[in-house]
Design a protein around this motif. Sequence first.
Motif, PDB file in Angstrom:
ATOM      1  N   ASP A   1       0.853  -1.182   0.000  1.00 26.06           N
ATOM      2  CA  ASP A   1       0.000   0.000   0.000  1.00 26.06           C
ATOM      3  C   ASP A   1       0.889   1.233   0.000  1.00 26.06           C
TER       4      ASP A   1
ATOM      5  N   THR B   1      -7.351  -1.707  -6.017  1.00 22.92           N
ATOM      6  CA  THR B   1      -7.514  -3.117  -6.373  1.00 22.92           C
ATOM      7  C   THR B   1      -8.627  -3.251  -7.403  1.00 22.92           C
TER       8      THR B   1
ATOM      9  N   GLU C   1     -11.095  -6.636  -0.314  1.00 17.65           N
ATOM     10  CA  GLU C   1     -10.425  -7.431   0.711  1.00 17.65           C
ATOM     11  C   GLU C   1      -9.892  -6.482   1.778  1.00 17.65           C
TER      12      GLU C   1
ATOM     13  N   ASP D   1      -4.415  -7.560  -0.605  1.00 12.95           N
ATOM     14  CA  ASP D   1      -4.451  -6.427  -1.527  1.00 12.95           C
ATOM     15  C   ASP D   1      -3.121  -6.203  -2.250  1.00 12.95           C
TER      16      ASP D   1
ATOM     17  N   SER E   1      -3.269  -6.446 -10.834  1.00 11.91           N
ATOM     18  CA  SER E   1      -4.573  -5.886 -11.196  1.00 11.91           C
ATOM     19  C   SER E   1      -4.543  -5.077 -12.480  1.00 11.91           C
TER      20      SER E   1
ATOM     21  N   LEU F   1      -8.996   1.856  -1.765  1.00  6.82           N
ATOM     22  CA  LEU F   1      -9.116   1.474  -0.370  1.00  6.82           C
ATOM     23  C   LEU F   1      -8.361   2.452   0.514  1.00  6.82           C
TER      24      LEU F   1
END
Length: 771
Positions: A84, A95, A100, A106, A129, A157
């Motif tokens: 992250d 994502t 998740e 992730d 992704s 997220l």
Amino acid sequence: MNKIKTSVWHGAFWLTPLCLFVISTAAYPQTTDLADYVNPYVGSISPKTGGTSPTVLVPHGFLEVSPRFTPGMGDEYLADRIYDFPVGPLSIMATAGNVETSPRDDASHFDHTLETSQAYYYQALLEDSGINVEYTLSSHAIIFRFTFPESTRSNILMKIFRNGTLKFVGNDAVEGHGSLRRYRNSIGLWEEKALYFYAEFSRSPKSAGTWQSDSIAGGGKAVSGDLLGAFMSYSTTKDEQVELKIGISDSSIGDAQRMLGNEIPGWDFNKVESAAKDQWNKALGLIEVEGGTDDQVRSFYTALYRTMGRKGNVWDTYRCAYPLQTIIEPERTVEAIRKFVSDYEKTGWLPSSQAMIGNHSTAVITDAYMKGLRGFNVEEAYAGMKKNAMEATMIPWRDEGHITELEKCYFEKGYYPALPVRADMKADDEAKWLADVGNVIYSKMPYQITWLPEVGVKEWVKEVDPWHRRQSVSVTLETAYDDWCLAQMSKALGKMDDYNVFMKRAHNYQNLFDPSIGFMAPRTADGNWVRPFDPELSGGFAGEEYFAECNSWIYTFSVQHNVQGLINLMGGRENFNKKLDRLFVEQPDPMDKPAFQAQFPDMSGLIGMYCQGNEPAFHIPYLYDFSGEPWKTQTRVREIMQLWYNSGPFGLPGDDDGGAMSSWYVFSAMGFYPVTPGRPDYEIGSPIFKKVVINVGEGKSFTIVAKNVSTRNKFIQSASLNGKPLNKPWIRHADIVRGGDLVFVMGPMPNKLWGSAVADAPPSMSSPAEK
């Protein structure tokens, strides 16, 4: 459009006994922007405990942002996944598919060839992704740009891991706060720091929700506590973009919202990036260089970039990071000192060296004052310096208070006492004793380590940290230096009684010089030398029974404030130079080298016993300027720069420590270095650029010209300052800040007459006739 740049790091060199590995040959594009010479991945593979991070920031900005890579990967360049992007109390990730809550779920693989890392901008393709992530920032705000693949559910997220709140504001904003933890060893507890945020999205999501732990709730329910998160989901076409901008404050959500509105008012990502780049061009332009190799130029500006972040621990940064700042950004040093004084007014203590030893905020303040900086409450600063010197503990990793029998020994006998050895220890046990050195290992937690196998005496002073121990020799030497600094302030302020007290204490280094072995050595409170004692190996793990992360080879030369006094103790220039020569060629037995490195992991960047990878050694190559052989300083600083610095991931010899490691390179590449912060002088080394122009403010500049300089032409043949011959291997701070020209004529062989006379040596506390 999707903005993906190619990787911009030039190449890293891994020196081994067998060969030289070049792990990249990708060339930088030619550039006129100084900011584009910066490679944030320099030093991200470290020979020591941990590498640098590819940090995006503006000069001295509040926010410093880099990806969070594979956990446990201290050498971040080698990481295979991005987990992250931490921003203040938040962690941001993008994502595709189901939401998740676990960072592990992730995380995404990434590739450096599909990544861009610059001082002002970062980009990476999340390969799992297919999402491209970019960000740039201002001082208190950041803007992300996510380029998504075609997906029915593309997610952004936001996570808060500890003690926070999170709630939606309308359809396209989120606000809240979270806590970061910081260990304060002075009180033996973790303390929490709350940070507040306000975030806006460029588009309202198709769906949104929050979670706590693993429980996901749609509809944007407000949550509070630990392990919080929010998701914003979009249905995206190929290359569709969504932007996110966040303001961060340490005072309130409202302040975070104001920061965001003031610093990033619209949605022009490229404008924010351009503004950040302009700030870096301006800041790096405070020092302009000509000549040198491409690698040297990139190393130089990356090092300068590293000095313009958070300074961190003053134990690391007082030596050269703050002195560099005092030359090119004196207002920043004044601002830091005001913060020191404010801390004193709030807590009753000036910042000490926190997780190390000494009260080196005293050195920072004294150095600034002696170089003419004002604009802070000098009397209040002095009161704090004196209180730290008289009432604060000297115990390593203990910040304030707690005067014990150890401090009383320093006050009364002039040295910090070591633990005695076992009563049954005999000289015949020395071989076994040395074999036991380093038996304290990382697998034991600090609270479990209450004795040392090579000493066998249990620590009875309860305030001593059992992991970091007394470090008795280093504490004595660094405290004596701080006392000298405080004496200079006392004299400048007309406090002569204090001056006499602290000047007497400044001589305390003499009390630990053992003439029978020619090294600084530990003594017990009863005055006896610790025996057996080995200058290379004694002290246990990291040497910390007697030393701070190094051994006696390094700390024997730790008398920055009185180099001439140390020369006198050793019996004069000839003996001193022999000892200094030996430092650079003394090595452990090749068969014992792994054991040595295991015992002293902080002694990285080795040349003999000299360790460029740890700050206490920084001044040592410049000591030949004091002892009549400045050409050896020229040899050694060039050797260190060539061996242990480059513009790739292996480009630093140890932890950068708030820009400390980098600031040494900036100074040395320019051709001078501050051996004694607190004295307004700089010792001369060997410049690597043909021209350096330092902007010293008020329209003035100080120019350093090195005629004929090259890798081979590293020796100073002659020098002039403002057109007048300079035959001394040092210059004054006033010479720099008033502006002028320092010109060197360089050659391939040393001129052993230049700067070698006794009268040419830099100032010192003692004269050649006294100790």
